[in-house]
Scaffold this active site. Sequence first.
Site, PDB file in Angstrom:
ATOM      1  N   GLU A 100       0.839  -1.212   0.000  1.00  0.00           N
ATOM      2  CA  GLU A 100       0.000   0.000   0.000  1.00  0.00           C
ATOM      3  C   GLU A 100       0.869   1.256   0.000  1.00  0.00           C
ATOM      4  O   GLU A 100       0.587   2.228  -0.706  1.00  0.00           O
ATOM      5  CB  GLU A 100      -0.920  -0.001   1.225  1.00  0.00           C
ATOM      6  CG  GLU A 100      -1.970  -1.093   1.167  1.00  0.00           C
ATOM      7  CD  GLU A 100      -3.111  -0.879   2.155  1.00  0.00           C
ATOM      8  OE1 GLU A 100      -3.011  -0.010   3.039  1.00  0.00           O
ATOM      9  OE2 GLU A 100      -4.125  -1.596   2.029  1.00  0.00           O
ATOM     10  N   ILE A 102       3.868   1.869  -1.191  1.00  0.00           N
ATOM     11  CA  ILE A 102       4.575   2.251  -2.418  1.00  0.00           C
ATOM     12  C   ILE A 102       3.653   2.712  -3.534  1.00  0.00           C
ATOM     13  O   ILE A 102       4.115   3.122  -4.596  1.00  0.00           O
ATOM     14  CB  ILE A 102       5.526   1.132  -2.916  1.00  0.00           C
ATOM     15  CG1 ILE A 102       4.738  -0.137  -3.253  1.00  0.00           C
ATOM     16  CG2 ILE A 102       6.628   0.873  -1.885  1.00  0.00           C
ATOM     17  CD1 ILE A 102       5.535  -1.127  -4.070  1.00  0.00           C
ATOM     18  N   ARG A 103       2.328   2.685  -3.287  1.00  0.00           N
ATOM     19  CA  ARG A 103       1.406   3.317  -4.240  1.00  0.00           C
ATOM     20  C   ARG A 103       1.564   4.828  -4.209  1.00  0.00           C
ATOM     21  O   ARG A 103       1.126   5.525  -5.133  1.00  0.00           O
ATOM     22  CB  ARG A 103      -0.041   2.940  -3.921  1.00  0.00           C
ATOM     23  CG  ARG A 103      -0.350   1.451  -4.051  1.00  0.00           C
ATOM     24  CD  ARG A 103      -0.171   0.962  -5.486  1.00  0.00           C
ATOM     25  NE  ARG A 103      -1.005   1.684  -6.405  1.00  0.00           N
ATOM     26  CZ  ARG A 103      -2.299   1.441  -6.622  1.00  0.00           C
ATOM     27  NH1 ARG A 103      -2.884   0.443  -6.000  1.00  0.00           N
ATOM     28  NH2 ARG A 103      -2.994   2.162  -7.484  1.00  0.00           N
ATOM     29  N   HIS A 104       2.165   5.346  -3.133  1.00  0.00           N
ATOM     30  CA  HIS A 104       2.430   6.793  -3.046  1.00  0.00           C
ATOM     31  C   HIS A 104       3.693   7.075  -3.843  1.00  0.00           C
ATOM     32  O   HIS A 104       4.794   6.706  -3.441  1.00  0.00           O
ATOM     33  CB  HIS A 104       2.546   7.220  -1.576  1.00  0.00           C
ATOM     34  CG  HIS A 104       1.239   7.077  -0.869  1.00  0.00           C
ATOM     35  ND1 HIS A 104       0.333   8.119  -0.773  1.00  0.00           N
ATOM     36  CD2 HIS A 104       0.638   6.002  -0.300  1.00  0.00           C
ATOM     37  CE1 HIS A 104      -0.760   7.684  -0.153  1.00  0.00           C
ATOM     38  NE2 HIS A 104      -0.589   6.407   0.148  1.00  0.00           N
ATOM     39  N   GLN A 115      13.589  -9.842  -0.914  1.00  0.00           N
ATOM     40  CA  GLN A 115      13.303 -11.250  -0.609  1.00  0.00           C
ATOM     41  C   GLN A 115      14.031 -12.179  -1.577  1.00  0.00           C
ATOM     42  O   GLN A 115      13.978 -13.392  -1.418  1.00  0.00           O
ATOM     43  CB  GLN A 115      11.795 -11.524  -0.674  1.00  0.00           C
ATOM     44  CG  GLN A 115      11.029 -10.933   0.486  1.00  0.00           C
ATOM     45  CD  GLN A 115       9.581 -11.394   0.498  1.00  0.00           C
ATOM     46  OE1 GLN A 115       8.974 -11.576  -0.553  1.00  0.00           O
ATOM     47  NE2 GLN A 115       9.032 -11.532   1.683  1.00  0.00           N
ATOM     48  N   ARG A 208      -3.866   8.290   4.652  1.00  0.00           N
ATOM     49  CA  ARG A 208      -3.591   7.064   5.419  1.00  0.00           C
ATOM     50  C   ARG A 208      -3.760   7.218   6.926  1.00  0.00           C
ATOM     51  O   ARG A 208      -4.010   6.214   7.602  1.00  0.00           O
ATOM     52  CB  ARG A 208      -2.182   6.569   5.098  1.00  0.00           C
ATOM     53  CG  ARG A 208      -1.938   6.332   3.613  1.00  0.00           C
ATOM     54  CD  ARG A 208      -2.862   5.289   3.009  1.00  0.00           C
ATOM     55  NE  ARG A 208      -2.472   4.969   1.631  1.00  0.00           N
ATOM     56  CZ  ARG A 208      -2.948   3.960   0.933  1.00  0.00           C
ATOM     57  NH1 ARG A 208      -3.850   3.161   1.461  1.00  0.00           N
ATOM     58  NH2 ARG A 208      -2.547   3.750  -0.300  1.00  0.00           N
TER      59      ARG A 208
HETATM   60  C1  LIG Z   1      -8.745   4.014   1.739  1.00  0.00           C
HETATM   61  C2  LIG Z   1      -7.975   3.652   0.497  1.00  0.00           C
HETATM   62  C3  LIG Z   1      -8.364   2.555  -0.258  1.00  0.00           C
HETATM   63  C4  LIG Z   1      -7.666   2.218  -1.414  1.00  0.00           C
HETATM   64  N1  LIG Z   1      -8.055   1.127  -2.139  1.00  0.00           N
HETATM   65  C5  LIG Z   1      -7.395   0.781  -3.255  1.00  0.00           C
HETATM   66  C6  LIG Z   1      -7.792  -0.342  -4.043  1.00  0.00           C
HETATM   67  O1  LIG Z   1      -8.736  -1.024  -3.727  1.00  0.00           O
HETATM   68  N2  LIG Z   1      -7.062  -0.635  -5.138  1.00  0.00           N
HETATM   69  C7  LIG Z   1      -6.007   0.134  -5.550  1.00  0.00           C
HETATM   70  O2  LIG Z   1      -5.410  -0.160  -6.584  1.00  0.00           O
HETATM   71  N3  LIG Z   1      -5.604   1.191  -4.829  1.00  0.00           N
HETATM   72  C8  LIG Z   1      -6.258   1.549  -3.698  1.00  0.00           C
HETATM   73  N4  LIG Z   1      -5.835   2.613  -2.964  1.00  0.00           N
HETATM   74  C9  LIG Z   1      -4.634   3.339  -3.392  1.00  0.00           C
HETATM   75  C10 LIG Z   1      -4.979   4.643  -4.119  1.00  0.00           C
HETATM   76  O3  LIG Z   1      -5.692   4.384  -5.308  1.00  0.00           O
HETATM   77  C11 LIG Z   1      -3.679   5.417  -4.470  1.00  0.00           C
HETATM   78  O4  LIG Z   1      -2.902   4.620  -5.333  1.00  0.00           O
HETATM   79  C12 LIG Z   1      -2.854   5.734  -3.260  1.00  0.00           C
HETATM   80  O5  LIG Z   1      -3.641   6.216  -2.214  1.00  0.00           O
HETATM   81  C13 LIG Z   1      -1.790   6.773  -3.622  1.00  0.00           C
HETATM   82  O6  LIG Z   1      -2.471   7.989  -3.862  1.00  0.00           O
HETATM   83  P1  LIG Z   1      -2.023   8.990  -5.016  1.00  0.00           P
HETATM   84  O7  LIG Z   1      -1.998   8.321  -6.350  1.00  0.00           O
HETATM   85  O8  LIG Z   1      -2.872  10.207  -4.853  1.00  0.00           O
HETATM   86  O9  LIG Z   1      -0.519   9.312  -4.512  1.00  0.00           O
HETATM   87  P2  LIG Z   1       0.761   9.699  -5.359  1.00  0.00           P
HETATM   88  O10 LIG Z   1       1.124   8.626  -6.291  1.00  0.00           O
HETATM   89  O11 LIG Z   1       1.805  10.040  -4.342  1.00  0.00           O
HETATM   90  O12 LIG Z   1       0.339  10.953  -6.154  1.00  0.00           O
HETATM   91  C14 LIG Z   1       0.083  12.186  -5.502  1.00  0.00           C
HETATM   92  C15 LIG Z   1      -0.753  13.044  -6.424  1.00  0.00           C
HETATM   93  O13 LIG Z   1       0.041  13.390  -7.562  1.00  0.00           O
HETATM   94  C16 LIG Z   1      -0.799  13.376  -8.715  1.00  0.00           C
HETATM   95  N5  LIG Z   1      -0.324  12.309  -9.620  1.00  0.00           N
HETATM   96  C17 LIG Z   1       0.562  11.318  -9.317  1.00  0.00           C
HETATM   97  N6  LIG Z   1       0.775  10.546 -10.390  1.00  0.00           N
HETATM   98  C18 LIG Z   1       0.008  11.028 -11.371  1.00  0.00           C
HETATM   99  C19 LIG Z   1      -0.217  10.642 -12.712  1.00  0.00           C
HETATM  100  N7  LIG Z   1       0.396   9.607 -13.251  1.00  0.00           N
HETATM  101  N8  LIG Z   1      -1.071  11.366 -13.438  1.00  0.00           N
HETATM  102  C20 LIG Z   1      -1.715  12.440 -12.921  1.00  0.00           C
HETATM  103  N9  LIG Z   1      -1.561  12.879 -11.642  1.00  0.00           N
HETATM  104  C21 LIG Z   1      -0.707  12.169 -10.886  1.00  0.00           C
HETATM  105  C22 LIG Z   1      -2.209  13.133  -8.252  1.00  0.00           C
HETATM  106  O14 LIG Z   1      -2.826  14.367  -7.984  1.00  0.00           O
HETATM  107  C23 LIG Z   1      -1.995  12.376  -6.967  1.00  0.00           C
HETATM  108  O15 LIG Z   1      -3.089  12.449  -6.057  1.00  0.00           O
HETATM  109  C24 LIG Z   1      -6.531   2.981  -1.813  1.00  0.00           C
HETATM  110  C25 LIG Z   1      -6.146   4.084  -1.036  1.00  0.00           C
HETATM  111  C26 LIG Z   1      -6.842   4.430   0.097  1.00  0.00           C
HETATM  112  C27 LIG Z   1      -6.385   5.622   0.901  1.00  0.00           C
END
Ligand SMILES: Cc1cc2nc3c(=O)[nH]c(=O)nc-3n(C[C@H](O)[C@H](O)[C@H](O)COP(=O)(O)OP(=O)(O)OC[C@H]3O[C@@H](n4cnc5c(N)ncnc54)[C@H](O)[C@@H]3O)c2cc1C
Length: 258
Positions: A100, A102-104, A115, A208
């Site tokens: 979760e 590294i989705r940021h 690993q 988060r």
């Molecule tokens: C409660 C919760 C439930 C979730 N459930 C799921 C799930 O079921 N499945 C799943 O896959 N993920 C899920 N996520 C992950 C979520 O979809 C995001 O991947 C994660 O929270 C990272 O957020 P972000 O992309 O805004 O962050 P970052 O990647 O850090 O990006 C920050 C901001 O930069 C901008 N940005 C970044 N990259 C781009 C781009 N390529 N194009 C345009 N703008 C960009 C956007 O404004 C973004 O909000 C969940 C997250 C939360 C908090």
Amino acid sequence: MKIIREPSVYLVGKQTTNDSEIDRFLDDHDVDNWSSDTDVAGQKLCEIAGRVCYMSFAKPRPGGNEAYLDRIINVRHGSVLEHCVWNFIFTGVSRSFTHELIRHRAGFGYSQLSQRYVDESVADYVEPACIAEDAELHAVWLAAVEHAQEAYVKLVAGLNHKFAGIEDKTQRRKLSRQAARSVLPNATETKIFVTANARALRHFIELRANEHAETEIRVVASNVLEILLTEAPNLFGDYDFTPLPDQTRAAQTKNTKV
Ligand SMILES: Cc1cc2nc3c(=O)[nH]c(=O)nc-3n(C[C@H](O)[C@H](O)[C@H](O)COP(=O)(O)OP(=O)(O)OC[C@H]3O[C@@H](n4cnc5c(N)ncnc54)[C@H](O)[C@@H]3O)c2cc1C
């Protein structure tokens, strides 16, 4: 095998300023009446970055660094907050947590325990509190984890045998471990080095340290915020904590997604 129920957050690095070069820059631009009232390098660098945008060193408004950064945050001049970074190590966290985390992407850098290279036959495991507090569920969880670990050890041994013809010991182990890890559970403990800037950290905390987030990441995000409230109150002081029924905390601010 150790069972872990609390993550650890280590703040291992933060910025310093090069004050002689800041002074040289100010001198070169005929600024003789500006100095920052913060000792926090990251806060000072963000203020300087913001002031460079408008060359507003000569006539600063009252209120010092706190008021300056408060205004930057209020008007969502978020790119200014990308100039300060902190370095953390998170340990005692699960592979599901890091998946979760590294989705940021924007403004974050990661280096995680491999690993493929590291032997996981002595791995620890992270148990969610809601399972740990229930004896019956804990027994189910423990049996599953022990079974997976046993299978991992057997697979590594079998694969080492299978790859015995490969002379390079490191390569042989890597081939064995990268295949055997496929049976390790999400609960497997991992360690990750994380570098992030203030803007990215604010976004991470908002998503988060949130009641809708998963519990483990909520605890880590709250711990990170607690550290940053002390480290850089002018950049994070607009957050408040609310206690949640499960004993964790959620953070709120009116300045979301700066
Ligand atoms: C409660 C919760 C439930 C979730 N459930 C799921 C799930 O079921 N499945 C799943 O896959 N993920 C899920 N996520 C992950 C979520 O979809 C995001 O991947 C994660 O929270 C990272 O957020 P972000 O992309 O805004 O962050 P970052 O990647 O850090 O990006 C920050 C901001 O930069 C901008 N940005 C970044 N990259 C781009 C781009 N390529 N194009 C345009 N703008 C960009 C956007 O404004 C973004 O909000 C969940 C997250 C939360 C908090």
